[in-house]
Design a protein around this motif. Sequence first.
Motif, PDB file in Angstrom:
ATOM      1  N   SER A  57       0.861  -1.175   0.000  1.00  0.00           N
ATOM      2  CA  SER A  57       0.000   0.000   0.000  1.00  0.00           C
ATOM      3  C   SER A  57       0.901   1.230   0.000  1.00  0.00           C
ATOM      4  N   GLY A  58       0.300   2.357  -0.293  1.00  0.00           N
ATOM      5  CA  GLY A  58       1.091   3.573  -0.323  1.00  0.00           C
ATOM      6  C   GLY A  58       0.278   4.760  -0.788  1.00  0.00           C
ATOM      7  N   THR A  59       0.996   5.777  -1.197  1.00  0.00           N
ATOM      8  CA  THR A  59       0.406   7.041  -1.622  1.00  0.00           C
ATOM      9  C   THR A  59       0.563   7.207  -3.123  1.00  0.00           C
ATOM     10  N   LEU A  60      -0.462   7.773  -3.747  1.00  0.00           N
ATOM     11  CA  LEU A  60      -0.402   8.119  -5.164  1.00  0.00           C
ATOM     12  C   LEU A  60      -0.477   9.625  -5.304  1.00  0.00           C
ATOM     13  N   ILE A  61       0.343  10.175  -6.177  1.00  0.00           N
ATOM     14  CA  ILE A  61       0.280  11.587  -6.530  1.00  0.00           C
ATOM     15  C   ILE A  61       0.181  11.642  -8.049  1.00  0.00           C
ATOM     16  N   LEU A  62      -0.919  12.193  -8.544  1.00  0.00           N
ATOM     17  CA  LEU A  62      -1.137  12.300  -9.987  1.00  0.00           C
ATOM     18  C   LEU A  62      -1.127  13.773 -10.361  1.00  0.00           C
ATOM     19  N   ASN A  63      -0.180  14.174 -11.178  1.00  0.00           N
ATOM     20  CA  ASN A  63      -0.119  15.546 -11.683  1.00  0.00           C
ATOM     21  C   ASN A  63      -0.603  15.536 -13.127  1.00  0.00           C
ATOM     22  N   VAL A  64      -1.803  16.087 -13.341  1.00  0.00           N
ATOM     23  CA  VAL A  64      -2.407  16.101 -14.670  1.00  0.00           C
ATOM     24  C   VAL A  64      -2.099  17.443 -15.328  1.00  0.00           C
ATOM     25  N   SER A  65      -1.508  17.379 -16.514  1.00  0.00           N
ATOM     26  CA  SER A  65      -1.142  18.593 -17.248  1.00  0.00           C
ATOM     27  C   SER A  65      -2.356  19.162 -17.984  1.00  0.00           C
ATOM     28  N   LYS A  66      -2.165  20.318 -18.554  1.00  0.00           N
ATOM     29  CA  LYS A  66      -3.200  21.001 -19.330  1.00  0.00           C
ATOM     30  C   LYS A  66      -3.719  20.108 -20.450  1.00  0.00           C
ATOM     31  N   SER A  67      -2.831  19.343 -21.080  1.00  0.00           N
ATOM     32  CA  SER A  67      -3.207  18.499 -22.214  1.00  0.00           C
ATOM     33  C   SER A  67      -3.822  17.164 -21.793  1.00  0.00           C
ATOM     34  N   GLY A  68      -3.728  16.812 -20.500  1.00  0.00           N
ATOM     35  CA  GLY A  68      -4.270  15.539 -20.024  1.00  0.00           C
ATOM     36  C   GLY A  68      -3.234  14.466 -19.819  1.00  0.00           C
ATOM     37  N   SER A  69      -1.961  14.780 -20.035  1.00  0.00           N
ATOM     38  CA  SER A  69      -0.936  13.782 -19.712  1.00  0.00           C
ATOM     39  C   SER A  69      -0.752  13.772 -18.193  1.00  0.00           C
TER      40      SER A  69
END
Length: 131
Positions: A57-69
């Motif tokens: 288990s752990g932590t997720l960090i999702l950085n979504v760019s302007k384009s959706g990447s």
Amino acid sequence: MVKKLYFQFLIILPLCLLSCIGADEILDNIHQNNAEENYTSPYMGKWVGTYSGDAISGTLILNVSKSGSIEVTRVENGNTGEVYYTGLQGSNGALNPSPSPKGFILYGSLHTKSGTWNFQHWSGSWSVSKQ
């Protein structure tokens, strides 16, 4: 003289038609490129949450760019497990289920803010919220 004009007409007419078709394609490409440049993903921003399941288990960090990447950072036991890149599919915020270099795969959607994951022979669920 008439034959020469007729011959020139036969050469010039197809060239004009081809250049008009080419101009339309060029304009279509310009409009498409402008639309892509002006697009802003409704999911743009930082999303933070957790993943848990079979033995890890752990932590997720999702950085979504302007384009959706998406830049995905997976943290396990306080240590960064890995950083990899994926993207969104369609307008419903579905994650592109592309595996990380180590084989971690996220399935799900940012619309529902949750999904499942697989890693080697383990699996589980994840959820995030927008920061």
